[in-house]
Design a protein around this motif. Sequence first.
Motif, short mmCIF file in Angstrom:
data_model
loop_
_atom_site.label_atom_id
_atom_site.label_comp_id
_atom_site.label_asym_id
_atom_site.label_seq_id
_atom_site.Cartn_x
_atom_site.Cartn_y
_atom_site.Cartn_z
N TRP A 212 7.45 -16.14 139.49
CA TRP A 212 7.45 -17.53 139.01
C TRP A 212 6.51 -17.69 137.83
N GLY A 213 7.01 -18.41 136.83
CA GLY A 213 6.20 -18.80 135.68
C GLY A 213 6.62 -20.22 135.35
N ASP A 214 6.61 -20.58 134.08
CA ASP A 214 7.12 -21.88 133.67
C ASP A 214 8.58 -22.01 134.13
N ARG A 215 8.96 -23.16 134.72
CA ARG A 215 10.31 -23.27 135.28
C ARG A 215 11.32 -23.95 134.35
N GLU A 216 10.90 -24.20 133.10
CA GLU A 216 11.87 -24.70 132.11
C GLU A 216 12.96 -23.66 131.88
N ILE A 217 12.52 -22.39 131.81
CA ILE A 217 13.45 -21.29 131.56
C ILE A 217 13.42 -20.35 132.76
N GLY A 218 14.60 -20.09 133.34
CA GLY A 218 14.70 -19.12 134.43
C GLY A 218 15.63 -17.99 134.00
N ILE A 219 15.16 -16.75 134.13
CA ILE A 219 15.94 -15.61 133.62
C ILE A 219 16.22 -14.62 134.73
N ILE A 220 17.51 -14.33 134.95
CA ILE A 220 17.89 -13.25 135.86
C ILE A 220 18.09 -12.00 135.00
N THR A 221 17.39 -10.93 135.33
CA THR A 221 17.48 -9.74 134.48
C THR A 221 17.22 -8.49 135.32
N SER A 222 17.44 -7.31 134.71
CA SER A 222 17.21 -6.04 135.42
C SER A 222 16.97 -4.94 134.40
N GLY A 223 16.47 -3.80 134.86
CA GLY A 223 16.28 -2.64 133.98
C GLY A 223 15.37 -2.95 132.80
N THR A 224 15.59 -2.26 131.68
CA THR A 224 14.72 -2.46 130.51
C THR A 224 14.74 -3.88 129.98
N PRO A 225 15.87 -4.60 130.03
CA PRO A 225 15.80 -6.00 129.54
C PRO A 225 14.71 -6.81 130.23
N TYR A 226 14.39 -6.47 131.49
CA TYR A 226 13.26 -7.14 132.17
C TYR A 226 11.98 -6.98 131.36
N GLN A 227 11.75 -5.76 130.84
CA GLN A 227 10.53 -5.50 130.06
C GLN A 227 10.51 -6.32 128.78
N TYR A 228 11.69 -6.45 128.15
CA TYR A 228 11.75 -7.22 126.89
C TYR A 228 11.49 -8.70 127.17
N LEU B 125 13.89 -13.71 137.79
CA LEU B 125 14.42 -13.06 138.99
C LEU B 125 14.78 -11.64 138.57
N LYS B 126 13.96 -10.70 138.98
CA LYS B 126 14.14 -9.31 138.57
C LYS B 126 14.97 -8.59 139.63
N ILE B 127 16.15 -8.19 139.22
CA ILE B 127 17.08 -7.53 140.13
C ILE B 127 16.88 -6.01 140.04
N GLY B 128 16.57 -5.39 141.18
CA GLY B 128 16.44 -3.93 141.21
C GLY B 128 17.60 -3.28 141.94
N MET B 129 18.42 -4.14 142.58
CA MET B 129 19.62 -3.63 143.25
C MET B 129 20.83 -4.39 142.71
N PRO B 130 21.45 -3.88 141.64
CA PRO B 130 22.54 -4.62 141.00
C PRO B 130 23.85 -4.61 141.80
N ASN B 131 23.92 -3.83 142.87
CA ASN B 131 25.10 -3.92 143.74
C ASN B 131 24.71 -3.56 145.18
#
Lengths: 580, 190
Positions: A224-240, A252-258
């Motif tokens: 959780w951070g500022d809740r104006e923007i919520g981002i679902i992401t995984s892999g390297t895009p999480y780092q960016y 929301l960092k997804i480590g299990m995409p399926n």
Amino acid sequence: MKKLLIGNEAVSRGLYEGGIGLVSSYPGTPSTEITEFLSKYDDIHSEWAPNEKVAMEVAFGASLGGVRSACAMKHVGLNVAADPLFTMSYTGVNAGLVICVADDPAMHSSQNEQDSRHYAVATKVPMLEPADSAEALAFSKAAFELSERFDTPVLLRMCTRVAHSQSVVEVGERVAPEPKPYIKNGAKYIMMPANAKRRHPVVEARTEALAEFAETCPFNRVEWGDREIGIITSGTPYQYVKEVFGDRASVLKIGMPNPLPKRLILDFAAKVKRLYVIEELDPVMETHCRVLGLDPIGKSLFSPIGEYSQETVAAAFGLPKKPTVSPESATPARPPMMCAGCPHRGMYYTLSKNKITVLGDIGCYTLGAVPPLSAVDSTLCMGASVSGIHGFNLAQGKTAEGKTVAVIGDSTFMHSGITGLVNIAYNASNSTVIILDNSITGMTGHQQNPTTGYNIKGDPAAKVDLESLCRAVGINRVRVVDPYNLAECDRVLKEELAAEEPSVIISRRPCVLLKYVKTAPPLRVDSEKCRSCRRCMGLGCPAIRIKDKKVQIDPTLCVGCEVCEQLCAFGAIGKGGDAQ
Amino acid sequence: MKTTNIMIVGVGGQGSLLASKLLGRLLVDEGCDVKVSEVHGMSQRGGSVVTYVRFGEKVYSPVITEGEADYIVSFEKLEAARWASCLAKGGQIIVNTQEIAPMPVIIGNAEYPSEILGELTAKGVRVDAVDALSMAMEAGSAKAVNIVLMARLAKHFEIPFEKWVAAIEKTVAPKFIALNRRAFEIGYHA
């Protein structure tokens, strides 16, 4: 102990700590190092298989036999191994089974940009996706337990930036469970229709159980951070995303995409003002969100093509660009090219000179496609040259047969060229196949293969005799040439193209970068004799350049292969001549 | 602690791998969070290659993009210019003045822009142009270019000389320690 490891070494460490007993793989960038690092552990069995399908089936057999096992491959390797994978989803496992698959967004070293997550969805197999080396280690280690708990193979998705980036990891202890007993169980392991019909509902129920697991599993987490923007992401895009936003957005960092969670995503979406999905390649997570009735911003803002970076993310959110400087002059491109002294060059020069149509294949020798040789007409996938030439010659008829060849490397021929050659012999194709035998798997960084006589550990192994193999499948004309000898290449090529039956030319000389290959002193150009005719430039050798209208040979690059010397009509190139 | 961004660029086969290994080792020993990213495979075959090294308190992205690099260490002149747009305002280029012709130049489709570093200097970019090849040969091997360039980089850091040398000793094979130590000293004091 803190260590800086590339993602692939971290995977190998995680698999090791997780109790792996066997790994079988075929090399492929960016997956190769997983198996190379595993081969350094003497208490597990490691091997190179001739292709990914064989590797995966070896790993399956070991799992059936009660030992935790794994295989690693690049994304397109999973196409080759897709056949066993689809049905392994039905059989499940005995001991844990992990399949590492490395995607290559931006195609640093690949022929397409396919997204392996589709395979996880299609085969109904769980997939884990680490975002750095620490996660690569943790996820690989946990994958065996996941595999055994849910009775399924587990896919571990890497991508180039995770596989080949080093970050800090804490290594742990190996915990190797006792091998499991093998108990005969036809209903589970014999996938004939009656049994498979009973296994399919098991797969569906497993997917439901895994989806429930996904709601609370340690692989997915909310930051959780500022809740104006919520981002679902995984892999390297999480780092960016973290690089750009820090805690100025919720993630929301997804480590299990399926399979993907449902309640976790809906709950996250309800608590943020604007929902984004940031994922490289295809909109897999975005599509899932839409199925859940959400309307996130995803591929309308982010491209399905190539790699992202912090710059991509910042630009999409309209953040200012950083100031830059550039020189006025153009910077000429520096594409990859065949090395000075590469044994493929002599054969490609011969093909180019004779204006031959060349069906190419996958390996260093794909570089024969770039100017000035421009010798290759097509590159599709592993083995496609040998199969393809038969169809091409049938379509084009007699005139093409004498002007067309297939080229394939020794390792690629082992991988999936043999069946194409069987087809050529069996269907009486008047085709000429050139095996560019440089005695190593080159492009992926020098791995042994069944033609080299050594195994993954460098110990002596059975060596495939290419000449006998070609004859055994029904090819009567098998010739061997030295690609450093241009006259021989030209003569044999013309003879085999003229022959009215299938033929194989083995162009044999070890890769010049192999440690055991002794190179000769650099050649020199006698500038008095050089007429600047540029004939030698037609080789596209990186050691030869024109400066002040005269040819020069760079002594730091030249390995004295003498191919250019054979081309010079004025005797200007040789061991004597001017010093640089 | 601000994240520091270093790019190591050059031509495939020039030995940038050892340079990034050395930096990684040194910075982890200094207690930093570190990420090092490079691409293997096709790009190694004489193509343009780039390695990103980032360190600080917490590093997320493994890559460096336009306008972000505090240092660009280039093994080859043209490559320094190619990646110059990644340099941050006030950033420093360290470049080996060796020229290696790319294929378009070799086959005569393009000119090698020999004066290109001057263009960058004219725009206010700080450029440390060194003949690292000659210095490496002086140390005993052309292959030590990477260590000479690392020595030039080391001059910009507060990490003491001895720690760099210690990291070299941990990174290279024992029989090459003396050579690389010599190369580092020559580069550092030049």
